[in-house]
Design a protein around this motif. Structure first.
Motif, PDB file in Angstrom:
ATOM      1  N   ALA A 189       0.833  -1.202   0.000  1.00 28.37           N
ATOM      2  CA  ALA A 189       0.000   0.000   0.000  1.00 28.37           C
ATOM      3  C   ALA A 189       0.871   1.257   0.000  1.00 28.37           C
ATOM      4  O   ALA A 189       0.543   2.244  -0.676  1.00 28.37           O
ATOM      5  N   ALA A 190       1.954   1.239   0.716  1.00 26.60           N
ATOM      6  CA  ALA A 190       2.851   2.393   0.753  1.00 26.60           C
ATOM      7  C   ALA A 190       3.490   2.615  -0.612  1.00 26.60           C
ATOM      8  O   ALA A 190       3.654   3.761  -1.056  1.00 26.60           O
ATOM      9  N   ARG A 191       3.848   1.550  -1.295  1.00 20.60           N
ATOM     10  CA  ARG A 191       4.423   1.689  -2.637  1.00 20.60           C
ATOM     11  C   ARG A 191       3.411   2.274  -3.610  1.00 20.60           C
ATOM     12  O   ARG A 191       3.745   3.104  -4.441  1.00 20.60           O
ATOM     13  N   LYS A 192       2.159   1.829  -3.526  1.00 22.11           N
ATOM     14  CA  LYS A 192       1.121   2.319  -4.436  1.00 22.11           C
ATOM     15  C   LYS A 192       0.806   3.790  -4.180  1.00 22.11           C
ATOM     16  O   LYS A 192       0.477   4.526  -5.101  1.00 22.11           O
ATOM     17  N   SER A 193       0.913   4.236  -2.937  1.00 18.50           N
ATOM     18  CA  SER A 193       0.535   5.605  -2.606  1.00 18.50           C
ATOM     19  C   SER A 193       1.652   6.610  -2.855  1.00 18.50           C
ATOM     20  O   SER A 193       1.441   7.802  -2.672  1.00 18.50           O
ATOM     21  N   ARG A 194       2.803   6.153  -3.289  1.00 18.75           N
ATOM     22  CA  ARG A 194       3.907   7.073  -3.559  1.00 18.75           C
ATOM     23  C   ARG A 194       3.602   7.948  -4.769  1.00 18.75           C
ATOM     24  O   ARG A 194       3.028   7.501  -5.747  1.00 18.75           O
ATOM     25  N   VAL A 195       4.020   9.188  -4.681  1.00 22.67           N
ATOM     26  CA  VAL A 195       3.865  10.124  -5.783  1.00 22.67           C
ATOM     27  C   VAL A 195       5.177  10.140  -6.563  1.00 22.67           C
ATOM     28  O   VAL A 195       6.254  10.255  -5.976  1.00 22.67           O
ATOM     29  N   ALA A 196       5.071  10.056  -7.884  1.00 21.63           N
ATOM     30  CA  ALA A 196       6.280  10.056  -8.705  1.00 21.63           C
ATOM     31  C   ALA A 196       6.982  11.399  -8.585  1.00 21.63           C
ATOM     32  O   ALA A 196       6.353  12.451  -8.641  1.00 21.63           O
ATOM     33  N   GLN A 197       8.283  11.361  -8.418  1.00 20.12           N
ATOM     34  CA  GLN A 197       9.054  12.586  -8.276  1.00 20.12           C
ATOM     35  C   GLN A 197       9.256  13.189  -9.661  1.00 20.12           C
ATOM     36  O   GLN A 197       9.648  12.500 -10.603  1.00 20.12           O
ATOM     37  N   PRO A 198       9.004  14.515  -9.802  1.00 18.52           N
ATOM     38  CA  PRO A 198       9.175  15.137 -11.109  1.00 18.52           C
ATOM     39  C   PRO A 198      10.646  15.231 -11.487  1.00 18.52           C
ATOM     40  O   PRO A 198      11.526  15.135 -10.633  1.00 18.52           O
TER      41      PRO A 198
END
Length: 61
Positions: free
Chosen positions: A44-53
């Motif tokens: 769940a933590a991996r899925k909720s990560r926001v991609a870094q620009p």
């Protein structure tokens, strides 16, 4: 029987402070012994990560 200076020092340190080993175990448990990882929480933590620009000042040539 021969004992090195280091061994003699450690033995005298342990006799002066008999709780030394117990305190070392507590410190190790605090810093190194980790709780088991819950795989569902980890996913769940991996899925909720926001991609870094991308780096904003990078200029492609």
């Amino acid at each position: 029987m021969y004992q090195s200076d280091v061994t003699q020092f450690l033995n005298s340190l342990k006799t002066k402070n008999p709780r030394l080993e117990e305190e070392q175990r507590k410190g190790r448990a605090l810093l190194w012994d980790k709780q088991p990882v819950d795989l569902d929480e980890q996913a769940a933590a991996r899925k909720s990560r926001v991609a870094q620009p991308r780096y904003p000042y990078f200029m492609s040539v």
